[in-house]
Design an enzyme around this catalytic site. Sequence first.
Site, PDB file in Angstrom:
ATOM      1  N   ILE A 176       0.844  -1.200   0.000  1.00 50.77           N
ATOM      2  CA  ILE A 176       0.000   0.000   0.000  1.00 50.77           C
ATOM      3  C   ILE A 176       0.874   1.243   0.000  1.00 50.77           C
ATOM      4  CG2 ILE A 176      -1.752   1.283   1.313  1.00 50.77           C
ATOM      5  CD1 ILE A 176      -2.170  -1.512   2.825  1.00 50.77           C
ATOM      6  N   CYS A 177       0.490   2.234  -0.784  1.00 50.35           N
ATOM      7  CA  CYS A 177       1.102   3.566  -0.702  1.00 50.35           C
ATOM      8  C   CYS A 177       0.011   4.597  -0.967  1.00 50.35           C
ATOM      9  CB  CYS A 177       2.293   3.698  -1.662  1.00 50.35           C
ATOM     10  SG  CYS A 177       1.849   3.790  -3.392  1.00 50.35           S
ATOM     11  N   ARG A 178       0.385   5.777  -1.371  1.00 54.72           N
ATOM     12  CA  ARG A 178      -0.581   6.839  -1.614  1.00 54.72           C
ATOM     13  C   ARG A 178      -1.430   6.552  -2.846  1.00 54.72           C
ATOM     14  NH1 ARG A 178      -0.603  11.198  -4.839  1.00 54.72           N
ATOM     15  NH2 ARG A 178      -1.962  12.895  -4.250  1.00 54.72           N
TER      16      ARG A 178
END
Length: 113
Positions: free
Chosen positions: A72-74
Amino acid sequence: MFNFFRPQPRHDEITPTEVQQRLARGDRLYLLDVREREEYVEAHIPDSVLIPLGQLSRKLSSIPKDATIIAICRSGNRSGVAADMLRRAGYGDVLNLRGGIIAWVRAGLPVVA
């Protein structure tokens, strides 16, 4: 009829809704957030674990190999890099959260702020 115009998830990606369904089903998922601490504190998925991308190679031993890893990231870019890194390190079941935390929030799914 016109679904071919809508971007489809790649085989190594998963949508926020699919993650939520798998969590509700009780699948063993390891939610790996690779953003920076400031981003994580602002909003993150419940039960996700923060390991910033720059530290990931040093902390591989803390990541389980017996769970599906959801990176997960932005927006999905850094987590795509993390997913590739994990696969190269021998992790077989790794998926990138398509659209990142932005897509998660847009889908109305819960976050910790």
